[in-house]
Design an enzyme around this catalytic site. Structure first.
Site, PDB file in Angstrom:
ATOM      1  N   ASP A   1      -3.577   2.172   8.338  1.00 45.96           N
ATOM      2  CA  ASP A   1      -4.341   3.322   7.851  1.00 45.96           C
ATOM      3  C   ASP A   1      -4.209   3.602   6.355  1.00 45.96           C
ATOM      4  OD1 ASP A   1      -4.337   3.506  10.574  1.00 45.96           O
ATOM      5  OD2 ASP A   1      -3.354   5.443  10.682  1.00 45.96           O
TER       6      ASP A   1
ATOM      7  N   GLU B   1      -7.409  10.780  16.153  1.00 43.20           N
ATOM      8  CA  GLU B   1      -6.456  10.562  15.079  1.00 43.20           C
ATOM      9  C   GLU B   1      -7.132  10.706  13.724  1.00 43.20           C
ATOM     10  OE1 GLU B   1      -3.361   7.479  17.120  1.00 43.20           O
ATOM     11  OE2 GLU B   1      -5.095   6.571  16.156  1.00 43.20           O
TER      12      GLU B   1
END
Length: 849
Positions: free
Chosen positions: A63, A239
């Site tokens: 990420d 998320e």
């Protein structure tokens, strides 16, 4: 955020997946052996190394985190393992850029330690020094990250700060600043909210499919404001949320708020994806716009399971019972979403039963078959079936001896332990009159035109080199070149041979039972040619469409008891005979399938996932978040260019993981609806080599041909093309084409009004069963034309359709010599109005500009 998964029972896997925190389990991310050639190559020149997408020099990355602009630099922090190229020891890596294209990798920013891993989060510039971490003259940069407690698995929000432009960091001694005692509380995105002169945090309650909002005056003391969700797609954990305002159609007096919620799994293309909602934020609460209720297309219902039995449909096994279920069965969570009173439900006696439910043969006479589906997420393994042993005979296979009998077995034979794991109702089983019989069964000759031969095998463990084998053998030129044997068990499981080195050769399958001792028999079923390797232990729960003996369409559930709409495109099979088959071949968690309301229709029904809004419709755009403080009020977004389905298996070394091209985001009104659109940041054009290669207007009819010629070929390209619709069913461009048949197809389906990317033959695709395939995005022509912008890098394509409202990002791993660019049209003509191809320089060459 990206955390490790904590092992949990299979039945609650969907909630357990929250521990993926934008991540996947370390165990499932075992690295591939490094490629020797890549290990020897100079940095940034290795096979498949992106040339204008950020990658770390080595090790694992996922990420993007902490995106902030400060003192002339765009900061990109990211989830990073400093100790290897698989997920683990999560920390914040760090890179900076002045133009979002040329990146300089800096030393590790926030490291894991013996107490915590540093999961995803954001960063802000505390200009008023509300934290007291800096001064008014030298305001601090503050990171707000999810602290993963290694001893408890709990997730909480913590701070670190820097007073030297992010080069060194100090953890706040008062951490954590928010702790609700949860394992699924992560990925804070923080921004300054000017109307209340306070900090606003958007953070995920992942397993609950919620986003929570908090407010603070000093980044240390937080007050809960509100929650949003569940809404939209909820088949996976939520998320990496992000909240920001954008002007609609460029009108600064018409501002809407966008809430991005990344989801894994069950994204639009399967696995990971970036969902978004458009609405309003009043300083306390986000309210999504109401898109109204959904009504599927009308059609003719062919099976609604409202009778007392299955009618003309035929059941095998015990999973589906004697007739339709009246909703929820004993021991089952509440079933919802079906129509009327009945449905097909294979949870009879729980997940331990298996079976099939098959329609009679029918002639395909409508463009689409719509239906509702639920239950387990266990997809069908696709491929060309060489033999499924379902016809009651061996067909044109030849036998010797007496072990195989005159026809396939229909399951367990007399005095045999229970046989399981085979598909349908027939299989090869040589336990005829016990283990005393011997013989062979040999297929007719066929061509090896796929990368793998997959099959189900059980029975005795007697390899080909033993005195009396029980084996499946692959014969080429009369010689045994591959073989497999059972494991002294009656349960069949998948086995696979990689035969890419034998491509194009003629071959036969021979099944051998030459053993009369203990376990002197063999069980075999479902011999299939496929471009992907069968996964041991895979067991489908699926609705399949069968044409000419092959499964040509398949759908599965999403590990939930709520049925949702699905659709099969029948247009390629109009006039052909077909059958619908429901398959439950799974006895593990979520080992059942639900189905209802099969309807022939002229248009496809759309699932909740298809009706949701997506920032990108490809397989490889996840954890997408945006930069704070970008100059000129611009909103730039970037995503991790991978998918948790296969992120740990992609064939790269010594790095694993890449970021997408940064994109400028906008809201545009498309077909009466406000949608988020994106385009590559303008600085990408600084990499263009001049002059470009150009194609003049031309008519393309039923062909695939070089777009321009060798001048357009390459591994790093920026392509712009415009087409005018005529009567071609599909048209577009193919990139990274070669003499071996490799190609990545970027096309437009005129009837479906869809942009698509087909990477089925894009190069290396066999490292995971979900990698090959076709991704689609809705796109309507504008004034009869389709515009495409395509960025091709050494291991990716990013396709921007129309004015950026349809985007597909996919990784590809072609052979380096395959660099062709072609234009194509299928079943008719299209006009290529213009095409321009720029070769792109490497962003690595000059470092920071």
């Amino acid at each position: 955020m990206s955390s490790a998964r904590v092992p949990r029972p299979a039945r609650v896997w969907l909630i357990a997946a929250a521990a993926t925190v934008c991540a996947l389990s370390a165990a499932s991310l075992a690295p591939l052996a490094p490629q020797a050639a890549a290990a020897e190559a100079p940095p940034y020149s290795e096979t498949h190394r992106p040339q204008f997408h950020f990658t770390p020099e080595k090790n694992w990355m996922n990420d993007p985190n902490g995106l902030v602009y400060y003192k002339g630099e765009y900061h990109l922090f990211y989830q990073y393992n400093p100790n290897g190229d698989s997920w683990g020891d999560m920390s914040w890596g760090h890179a900076v850029s002045t133009d979002l294209v040329h990146w300089k990798e800096l030393p590790l920013a926030l490291s894991y330690d013996d107490k915590e891993m540093v999961f995803s989060g954001s960063a802000v510039v505390d200009r008023d020094n509300t934290t007291g971490f800096g001064t008014q003259k030298n305001p601090p940069m503050v990171a707000i990250y999810t602290r993963h407690d290694k001893s408890t698995g709990l997730q909480s929000q913590s701070l670190a700060y820097s007073t030297d432009r992010g080069r060194t960091w100090t953890r706040y001694p008062g951490n954590p600043v928010i702790d609700i005692g949860s394992r699924d509380f992560r990925d804070p995105k923080v921004q300054w909210y000017a109307p209340t002169r306070s900090w606003l945090m958007t953070v995920s309650l992942s397993a609950e499919h919620k986003v929570r909002f908090y407010s603070s005056k000093n980044l240390k003391d937080w007050t809960q404001l509100s929650e949003f969700g569940p809404a939209g797609a909820t088949g996976g954990v939520w998320e990496c949320p992000d909240l920001f305002p954008l002007a609609v159609d460029g009108h600064e007096n018409n501002i809407k708020w966008v809430l991005v919620v990344n989801i894994n799994p069950s994204g639009i293309a399967g696995g990971s994806a970036a969902q978004y909602f458009i609405g309003d934020f009043d300083g306390t609460k986000f309210t999504a716009d109401d898109n109204g209720t959904y009504t599927p297309p009308a059609g003719t219902v062919t099976q609604d399971f409202e009778g007392t039995d299955f009618g003309s449909w035929t059941a095998t096994g015990t999973a589906f019972g004697a007739g339709p279920a009246a909703g929820t069965l004993d021991g089952q969570q509440t079933v919802s979403g079906f129509d009327g009173k009945g449905l097909a439900n294979s949870f009879h006696s729980g997940d331990g039963t298996t079976g099939t439910l098959t329609s009679p043969s029918f002639t395909v006479d409508s463009p689409y078959l719509n239906f509702k589906v639920g239950g387990g997420r266990h997809p069908h393994e696709s491929g060309t079936v060489l033999a499924d042993f379902e016809g009651g005979t061996y067909g044109d296979w030849t036998t010797t001896g007496d072990a195989f009998g005159s026809a396939p077995a229909t399951g367990t034979l007399p005095d045999q332990q229970e046989v399981s794991g085979y598909l349908g109702s027939g299989l090869v089983n040589t336990y005829r009159t016990g283990d005393s019989t011997t013989g062979t069964l040999t297929s007719p000759e066929f061509t090896l035109d796929k990368r793998h031969v997959n099959f189900l095998i059980g029975g005795g463990n007697h390899p080909a080199d033993s005195p009396h084998p029980t084996t499946v053998e692959l014969l080429v030129d009369g010689q045994v070149v591959r073989s497999a044997t059972g494991k002294d068990t009656e349960a069949l499981d998948w086995s696979s041979w990689d035969v890419h080195d034998l491509a194009g050769k003629k071959a036969r399958i021979r099944i051998v039972d030459d053993n009369t001792g203990g376990w002197g028999h063999i069980n075999v079923d479902q011999i299939t040619l496929s471009d992907t390797r069968a996964q041991p232990g895979s067991r489908e729960t699926a609705v399949n469409l069968i044409v000419d003996g092959q499964v040509v369409r398949s759908a599965t559930g999403s590990d939930g008891e709520t049925l949702d709409w699905a659709s099969f495109d029948l247009r390629p099979y109009l006039g052909k005979k077909a059958r619908i088959q429901l398959v439950d071949d799974n006895t593990g968690g979520w080992g059942h399938i639900l189905a209802d309301r099969f309807t022939a229709a002229d248009a496809p029904a759309l699932s909740v996932v298809q009706r949701a809004d997506w920032a990108d419709y490809g397989k490889d755009y996840y954890a997408a978040v945006s930069w704070e403080n970008a100059p000129g009020g611009k909103r730039y977004m970037i995503g991790w260019m991978s998918n948790w389905d296969y992120a740990g298996a992609v064939p790269t070394s010594p790095w694993r993981g890449a970021q997408s091209t940064p994109r400028e985001m906008a809201l545009r009104t498309v077909d009466g609806r406000i949608r988020m659109a994106s385009e590559p940041v303008t600085s990408v054009t600084s990499l263009r080599q001049v002059p470009p290669a150009t194609a003049t207007a031309s008519l393309v009819t039923n062909t695939s041909q070089p777009l321009i010629g060798p001048a357009a070929d390459g591994k790093a390209l920026d392509i712009e093309a415009t087409f005018s619709l005529m009567d071609a069913e599909r048209f577009g461009l193919k990139v990274r084409t070669g003499t071996t048949g490799e190609e990545t197809v970027i096309g437009y389906d005129t009837a479906a009004q869809q942009l698509y990317v087909d990477r089925t033959h894009s190069g290396a695709v066999d490292f995971h069963r979900t990698f090959p395939g076709v991704q689609t995005a809705p796109l309507k022509a504008e004034n009869g034309t389709i515009k495409l912008r395509i960025l091709v890098d050494w291991s990716s394509v990013e396709v921007f359709g129309g004015n950026g409202e349809a985007v597909i990002t996919d990784q590809i791993f072609p052979d380096p010599p395959d660099q062709g660019v072609q234009v194509f049209a299928e079943n008719g003509s299209v006009r290529l109005d213009n095409a321009t191809v720029w070769h792109l320089d490497s962003a690595h060459a000059g470092g920071l500009p």
